[in-house]
Design an enzyme around this catalytic site. Sequence first.
Site, PDB file in Angstrom:
ATOM      1  N   GLU A   1       0.725  -1.167  -0.097  1.00  0.00           N
ATOM      2  CA  GLU A   1       0.233  -0.061  -0.028  1.00  0.00           C
ATOM      3  C   GLU A   1       0.732   1.163  -0.074  1.00  0.00           C
ATOM      4  OE1 GLU A   1      -3.091  -0.188   2.840  1.00  0.00           O
ATOM      5  OE2 GLU A   1      -3.209   2.003   3.121  1.00  0.00           O
TER       6      GLU A   1
ATOM      7  N   GLU B   1      -2.745  10.996   2.792  1.00  0.00           N
ATOM      8  CA  GLU B   1      -4.142  10.904   3.774  1.00  0.00           C
ATOM      9  C   GLU B   1      -3.962  12.444   4.421  1.00  0.00           C
ATOM     10  OE1 GLU B   1      -5.446   6.855   5.735  1.00  0.00           O
ATOM     11  OE2 GLU B   1      -3.485   7.474   5.997  1.00  0.00           O
TER      12      GLU B   1
END
Length: 361
Positions: free
Chosen positions: A120, A124
């Site tokens: 991943e 964010e």
Amino acid sequence: MSPLLFLATLFAVLLSSVTAQTWTSCNPLERDDCPNNPALGTSYQVNFTESVNEVIWNITNGELDYNDKGVSFAIKERLESPTVQSQFYIFFGRLEVVMKAASGRGIVSSIVLQSEDLDEIDWEWVGSDTTHVQTNYFGKGNRTLGDRGRVHEMDAPMEKFHNYTVDWTAERLQWWIDGQLLRTVTYDEALGGKNYPQTPCNVRLGIWPAGDPQNEKGTIEWAGGEVDYSQVPFYMTIKRLRVEDYSTGKEYEYTDRSGSWQSIKVHNGASYLYEEVKKPPPKSLAQRWRELSSGAKIAIYASIAGVVAIAFAVLIFCCIKQRRAGRREHIIEESRFTTEQNDMITMQTQWKSQKYHQIQS
Ligand SMILES: *[C@@H]1O[C@H](CO)[C@@H](O)[C@H](O)[C@H]1NC(C)=O
Ligand SMILES: *[C@@H]1O[C@H](CO)[C@@H](O)[C@H](O)[C@H]1NC(C)=O
Ligand SMILES: *[C@@H]1O[C@H](CO)[C@@H](O)[C@H](O)[C@H]1NC(C)=O
Ligand SMILES: *[C@@H]1O[C@H](CO)[C@@H](O)[C@H](O)[C@H]1NC(C)=O
């Protein structure tokens, strides 16, 4: 780095693992029968101002709002969490997203590259922190505490659109903002490659009320506190996106359970997604009109004139019919009135004559 920021970073590392976007339907490190991943095998740019092509993108939750700025991922009610996921995978590549993150306590906006074995790469934004962005990465779903997450100061991510770019090769991973390099992680730095993202990833975009009261206390804290739903709607808006696959092929196959990039077999050819992104974007009505030949335009004008003429004829016909019907009704009405009148006269006459007779008698 201040101790507070350091703590925030630790929280980010530990808890961003709980994002709503992190999951796999078939983990190739646990099973041998997972389907191959369809490759993008090219580069492609898209403006999301009218629609999202649902052959290319799966809207995995909620609904999207299209506007002249792009596409908005909105939380308008409690627990809403619109997300999309690309059907295509890139095996190393570049993802550029021009977007504005959502503000609001407890609201998390994210751009994620994720593989089926849970490698991943993340961007964010925590809605209560209007001056920072977080970057993070994971290898093979290893979420034990490490020093992977970072918090970076930046200019108004919730007020302005910025270009967030991830450039990812087998050797190193980079995060860029508006053409400025923000962070580099090499293969070796990621625990000698063990925690290095290196398997085919798809793109996941979305917004999430991480600070919802039903979530765990730690998650709510990471999200900056509980969501204040009286402040809805919260918007994350994507103006445009460009993605490039550094491999070319039809699909990607895990040939063993190692999760290493060397174990990925690239099948030759072009996937249905390659074909789909190469199609010209759907044209607007105005654009299609401009492109018509003058002959075609005349034909269309003529047929519009024809339609108008027919409509007019129908209208007149209906009017005449209506008036005729009206007249007919009027006649019936009149005759009914006449009958009633006659009856009245008869009655009156009778009454009169009765009266007359009474008087006479
Ligand atoms: C997207 O919009 C930009 C300007 O807003 C334009 O330059 C570009 O050609 C558009 N791309 C597509 C694929 O429509
Ligand atoms: C879209 O994603 C959902 C999971 O969120 C899955 O159940 C569904 O099959 C996907 N649809 C397509 C067309 O891939
Ligand atoms: C998972 O990551 C942590 C932190 O970087 C590391 O200490 C640990 O060895 C890793 N586990 C595996 C199985 O690679
Ligand atoms: C993002 O920024 C890079 C570097 O400035 C630029 O090359 C690229 O075209 C930008 N991408 C989009 C989608 O605007």
